[in-house]
Scaffold this motif. Structure first.
Motif, PDB file in Angstrom:
ATOM      1  N   ARG A  64     -21.456  49.120  61.482  1.00 52.22           N
ATOM      2  CA  ARG A  64     -22.056  48.075  62.327  1.00 52.22           C
ATOM      3  C   ARG A  64     -23.392  48.547  62.910  1.00 52.22           C
ATOM      4  N   LEU A  65     -23.391  49.802  63.360  1.00 51.69           N
ATOM      5  CA  LEU A  65     -24.630  50.343  63.915  1.00 51.69           C
ATOM      6  C   LEU A  65     -25.730  50.373  62.854  1.00 51.69           C
ATOM      7  N   GLU A  66     -25.364  50.807  61.643  1.00 50.26           N
ATOM      8  CA  GLU A  66     -26.349  50.843  60.567  1.00 50.26           C
ATOM      9  C   GLU A  66     -26.833  49.432  60.232  1.00 50.26           C
ATOM     10  N   ALA A  67     -25.901  48.480  60.213  1.00 49.38           N
ATOM     11  CA  ALA A  67     -26.282  47.090  59.933  1.00 49.38           C
ATOM     12  C   ALA A  67     -27.188  46.543  61.034  1.00 49.38           C
ATOM     13  N   ASP A  68     -26.866  46.868  62.283  1.00 51.64           N
ATOM     14  CA  ASP A  68     -27.696  46.414  63.411  1.00 51.64           C
ATOM     15  C   ASP A  68     -29.095  47.011  63.328  1.00 51.64           C
ATOM     16  N   GLU A  69     -29.155  48.301  62.991  1.00 48.15           N
ATOM     17  CA  GLU A  69     -30.457  48.965  62.869  1.00 48.15           C
ATOM     18  C   GLU A  69     -31.264  48.349  61.732  1.00 48.15           C
ATOM     19  N   ALA A  70     -30.582  48.085  60.620  1.00 47.26           N
ATOM     20  CA  ALA A  70     -31.283  47.468  59.487  1.00 47.26           C
ATOM     21  C   ALA A  70     -31.770  46.069  59.856  1.00 47.26           C
ATOM     22  N   SER A  71     -30.934  45.321  60.569  1.00 46.53           N
ATOM     23  CA  SER A  71     -31.332  43.968  60.987  1.00 46.53           C
ATOM     24  C   SER A  71     -32.528  44.017  61.925  1.00 46.53           C
ATOM     25  N   SER A  72     -32.486  44.938  62.876  1.00 45.74           N
ATOM     26  CA  SER A  72     -33.612  45.017  63.814  1.00 45.74           C
ATOM     27  C   SER A  72     -34.884  45.441  63.096  1.00 45.74           C
ATOM     28  N   ARG A  73     -34.742  46.326  62.118  1.00 47.22           N
ATOM     29  CA  ARG A  73     -35.920  46.763  61.346  1.00 47.22           C
ATOM     30  C   ARG A  73     -36.488  45.586  60.548  1.00 47.22           C
ATOM     31  N   VAL A  74     -35.601  44.801  59.947  1.00 52.72           N
ATOM     32  CA  VAL A  74     -36.038  43.618  59.186  1.00 52.72           C
ATOM     33  C   VAL A  74     -36.742  42.638  60.123  1.00 52.72           C
ATOM     34  N   GLU A  75     -36.166  42.436  61.299  1.00 59.11           N
ATOM     35  CA  GLU A  75     -36.782  41.510  62.250  1.00 59.11           C
ATOM     36  C   GLU A  75     -38.145  42.005  62.702  1.00 59.11           C
ATOM     37  N   GLU A  76     -38.254  43.301  62.921  1.00 60.79           N
ATOM     38  CA  GLU A  76     -39.557  43.857  63.312  1.00 60.79           C
ATOM     39  C   GLU A  76     -40.585  43.641  62.209  1.00 60.79           C
ATOM     40  N   LEU A  77     -40.156  43.910  60.979  1.00 58.23           N
ATOM     41  CA  LEU A  77     -41.091  43.744  59.861  1.00 58.23           C
ATOM     42  C   LEU A  77     -41.465  42.281  59.672  1.00 58.23           C
ATOM     43  N   GLN A  78     -40.494  41.389  59.837  1.00 57.79           N
ATOM     44  CA  GLN A  78     -40.797  39.964  59.731  1.00 57.79           C
ATOM     45  C   GLN A  78     -41.765  39.534  60.830  1.00 57.79           C
ATOM     46  N   ALA A  79     -41.568  40.067  62.017  1.00 59.87           N
ATOM     47  CA  ALA A  79     -42.473  39.735  63.118  1.00 59.87           C
ATOM     48  C   ALA A  79     -43.880  40.252  62.826  1.00 59.87           C
ATOM     49  N   LYS A  80     -43.958  41.457  62.244  1.00 62.88           N
ATOM     50  CA  LYS A  80     -45.279  42.002  61.898  1.00 62.88           C
ATOM     51  C   LYS A  80     -45.950  41.143  60.829  1.00 62.88           C
ATOM     52  N   VAL A  81     -45.172  40.741  59.825  1.00 68.17           N
ATOM     53  CA  VAL A  81     -45.734  39.886  58.766  1.00 68.17           C
ATOM     54  C   VAL A  81     -46.223  38.574  59.363  1.00 68.17           C
ATOM     55  N   LYS A  82     -45.416  37.997  60.247  1.00 66.35           N
ATOM     56  CA  LYS A  82     -45.797  36.734  60.871  1.00 66.35           C
ATOM     57  C   LYS A  82     -47.079  36.894  61.698  1.00 66.35           C
ATOM     58  N   GLU A 125     -42.512  36.600  71.442  1.00 67.75           N
ATOM     59  CA  GLU A 125     -41.641  36.170  70.352  1.00 67.75           C
ATOM     60  C   GLU A 125     -40.756  37.329  69.891  1.00 67.75           C
ATOM     61  N   ARG A 126     -41.350  38.495  69.758  1.00 66.72           N
ATOM     62  CA  ARG A 126     -40.564  39.665  69.360  1.00 66.72           C
ATOM     63  C   ARG A 126     -39.511  39.992  70.420  1.00 66.72           C
ATOM     64  N   LYS A 127     -39.895  39.853  71.691  1.00 67.57           N
ATOM     65  CA  LYS A 127     -38.958  40.119  72.771  1.00 67.57           C
ATOM     66  C   LYS A 127     -37.781  39.141  72.721  1.00 67.57           C
ATOM     67  N   VAL A 128     -38.088  37.862  72.509  1.00 68.39           N
ATOM     68  CA  VAL A 128     -37.046  36.837  72.418  1.00 68.39           C
ATOM     69  C   VAL A 128     -36.131  37.137  71.243  1.00 68.39           C
ATOM     70  N   GLN A 129     -36.704  37.506  70.102  1.00 71.66           N
ATOM     71  CA  GLN A 129     -35.883  37.813  68.930  1.00 71.66           C
ATOM     72  C   GLN A 129     -34.976  39.006  69.203  1.00 71.66           C
ATOM     73  N   ALA A 130     -35.522  40.015  69.863  1.00 71.57           N
ATOM     74  CA  ALA A 130     -34.716  41.193  70.177  1.00 71.57           C
ATOM     75  C   ALA A 130     -33.575  40.825  71.116  1.00 71.57           C
ATOM     76  N   LEU A 131     -33.868  40.012  72.127  1.00 74.41           N
ATOM     77  CA  LEU A 131     -32.830  39.598  73.075  1.00 74.41           C
ATOM     78  C   LEU A 131     -31.782  38.726  72.403  1.00 74.41           C
ATOM     79  N   GLU A 132     -32.201  37.851  71.507  1.00 74.11           N
ATOM     80  CA  GLU A 132     -31.241  37.030  70.774  1.00 74.11           C
ATOM     81  C   GLU A 132     -30.349  37.898  69.895  1.00 74.11           C
TER      82      GLU A 132
END
Length: 161
Positions: A12-30, A120-127
């Motif tokens: 779960r921790l690895e999945a959470d870390e991967a998800s947060s990394r994906v979200e960060e990268l998506q936010a950077k792309v956006k 937006e990144r903060k909101v995504q992280a909190l969500e």
């Protein structure tokens, strides 16, 4: 049982870390796409403004040429030439002021975009954190219900003995 739980928690921790990394990268792309769009819009705006100013310059150059010819006709035309020259200077000053205002507006827009991206990144992280806590709550509720059920079964077995 403990190993399985540890392994599941680790996964779960690895999945959470991967998800947060994906979200960060998506936010950077956006953010980069947004910045690219902003720059394209700025280029288009400045190109249009440049074309308008070039047209104004051509008009003004024609006016200056005409004024020079008319100034040779006499003293009466010299005053008109001075008036138009002042007008050209005022238009140039206005153009410089408009350019300065445009640069300031673009800077404020850029800063606003940066702040919006940050929030937006903060909101995504909190969500994501909220979703994690909700899933943990649901998991713990399931575990609680399973333990409660085991306890009842155990009590029934103890009562039967």
């Amino acid at each position: 049982m403990d190993r399985i739980k540890e392994k599941m928690n680790q996964l779960r921790l690895e999945a959470d870390e991967a998800s947060s990394r994906v979200e960060e990268l998506q936010a950077k792309v956006k953010a980069l796409e947004q910045e690219n769009l902003q720059k394209e819009q700025e280029i288009t705006s400045l190109s249009h403004k440049n074309n308008v100013l070039e047209a104004d310059v051509e008009k003004l150059e024609l006016q200056v040429k005409d004024l020079k010819q008319s100034s040779e006709s006499g003293q009466q035309h010299s005053t008109q030439n001075e008036t138009l020259t002042r007008r050209i200077q005022l238009l140039e000053d206005e153009a410089e002021q408009a350019d300065k205002t445009l640069r300031e507006a673009n800077e404020k827009l850029r800063q606003t975009d940066v702040k919006a991206g940050h929030f937006e990144r903060k909101v995504q992280a909190l969500e994501a954190e909220r979703d994690t806590w909700e899933s943990k709550y649901e998991e713990m509720a399931k575990k609680y219900n399973a333990v409660q059920k085991e306890l009842e079964e155990f009590q029934i077995e103890v009562g039967n003995i």
